[in-house]
Write a protein that holds these residues in place. Structure first.
Motif, PDB file in Angstrom:
ATOM      1  N   ARG A 114      -4.416   6.160  -5.227  1.00  0.00           N
ATOM      2  CA  ARG A 114      -3.016   5.770  -5.275  1.00  0.00           C
ATOM      3  C   ARG A 114      -2.567   5.711  -6.736  1.00  0.00           C
ATOM      4  N   LEU A 171       5.975   4.892   0.251  1.00  0.00           N
ATOM      5  CA  LEU A 171       5.360   3.876   1.098  1.00  0.00           C
ATOM      6  C   LEU A 171       4.971   4.451   2.459  1.00  0.00           C
ATOM      7  N   HIS A 228       1.875   6.802   2.086  1.00  0.00           N
ATOM      8  CA  HIS A 228       0.622   6.089   1.886  1.00  0.00           C
ATOM      9  C   HIS A 228       0.145   5.403   3.159  1.00  0.00           C
ATOM     10  N   ARG A 229       1.071   4.838   3.894  1.00  0.00           N
ATOM     11  CA  ARG A 229       0.684   4.217   5.167  1.00  0.00           C
ATOM     12  C   ARG A 229       0.226   5.257   6.180  1.00  0.00           C
ATOM     13  N   ARG A 259      -3.337   6.441   5.171  1.00  0.00           N
ATOM     14  CA  ARG A 259      -4.341   5.450   5.581  1.00  0.00           C
ATOM     15  C   ARG A 259      -4.593   5.531   7.083  1.00  0.00           C
ATOM     16  N   GLU A 316       6.653  -5.631   0.731  1.00  0.00           N
ATOM     17  CA  GLU A 316       5.238  -6.001   0.790  1.00  0.00           C
ATOM     18  C   GLU A 316       4.320  -4.803   0.555  1.00  0.00           C
ATOM     19  N   GLY A 317       4.870  -3.605   0.547  1.00  0.00           N
ATOM     20  CA  GLY A 317       4.062  -2.413   0.294  1.00  0.00           C
ATOM     21  C   GLY A 317       3.492  -2.364  -1.108  1.00  0.00           C
ATOM     22  N   PRO A 338       2.214  -4.980  -3.106  1.00  0.00           N
ATOM     23  CA  PRO A 338       0.888  -5.618  -3.143  1.00  0.00           C
ATOM     24  C   PRO A 338      -0.083  -5.033  -2.114  1.00  0.00           C
ATOM     25  N   GLU A 339       0.432  -4.509  -1.016  1.00  0.00           N
ATOM     26  CA  GLU A 339      -0.432  -3.881  -0.007  1.00  0.00           C
ATOM     27  C   GLU A 339      -1.275  -2.767  -0.611  1.00  0.00           C
ATOM     28  N   PHE A 340      -0.708  -2.065  -1.593  1.00  0.00           N
ATOM     29  CA  PHE A 340      -1.434  -0.971  -2.231  1.00  0.00           C
ATOM     30  C   PHE A 340      -1.921  -1.313  -3.636  1.00  0.00           C
TER      31      PHE A 340
END
Length: 191
Positions: free
Chosen positions: A39, A67, A70-71, A74, A168-169, A171-173
């Protein structure tokens, strides 16, 4: 893309870039895969793609795209249950040898002593670096100044708009919200 000899065999890599939809068919046909999911801070990605002319989306729209991509990546990797190592581009810049050695270890191949220094020996890379300003970065091992560019090049207001989309994406990444005190300018706007 990574290639290395391991126990007499060839280990190859595929870089998918923005085409996450191409990952599923590849994984469905490849039972031996391991994935390194790297990332990069979306705020810096937006600056880079806009400057390079690769994308003319509004920054907030591109943040949403980053975002979702990336989601989706994953999720695609998770569907097939293959081992996945996640890394951050910034870790590669700050600790290149450790990061690259960790990738080699994860892939089960012996580290190559010059993995971070191949730019010295590849004539094609030298020619590419001389051909265009877009490829000048290959004339050096790492673009050590290629992170947290948003503090130097944009203002807090515009980055806050991008971060609102990421929510929240961020800190999620693995990224923290921007520190308003670190911006070098108050008036610069995205290109």
């Amino acid at each position: 893309r990574l290639q290395a000899d391991a126990r007499g065999g060839r280990v190859g890599g595929v870089k998918f870039g923005p085409s996450w939809d191409k990952v599923r068919p590849f994984l469905a046909q490849t039972t031996w895969s391991r994935a390194v999911f790297q990332r990069r801070d979306p705020r810096d990605v937006i600056i880079s793609v806009r400057r390079a002319g690769f994308n003319t989306m509004e920054p907030e729209r591109y943040a949403d795209y980053w975002l979702r991509w990336h989601r989706e990546m994953r999720a695609a990797l998770g569907e097939y249950g293959i081992p996945v190592m996640e890394t951050r581009y910034e870790d590669l810049l700050q600790r290149p040898e450790d990061t690259v050695d960790g990738i080699f270890d994860f892939l089960g191949v012996a580290p190559h002593p010059d993995a971070v220094h191949t730019y010295h020996v590849d004539e094609d890379q030298r020619r590419a670096a001389a051909a265009s300003h877009m490829w000048a970065n290959v004339a050096r091992p790492l673009q050590t100044d290629n992170h947290e560019k948003f503090y130097r090049e944009w203002n807090a207001r515009d980055i806050a708009a991008i971060e609102a989309v990421l929510g929240e994406g961020l800190p999620e990444f693995g990224y923290a919200p921007a520190d308003p005190e670190r911006f070098e300018t108050t008036d610069r706007v995205p290109p």
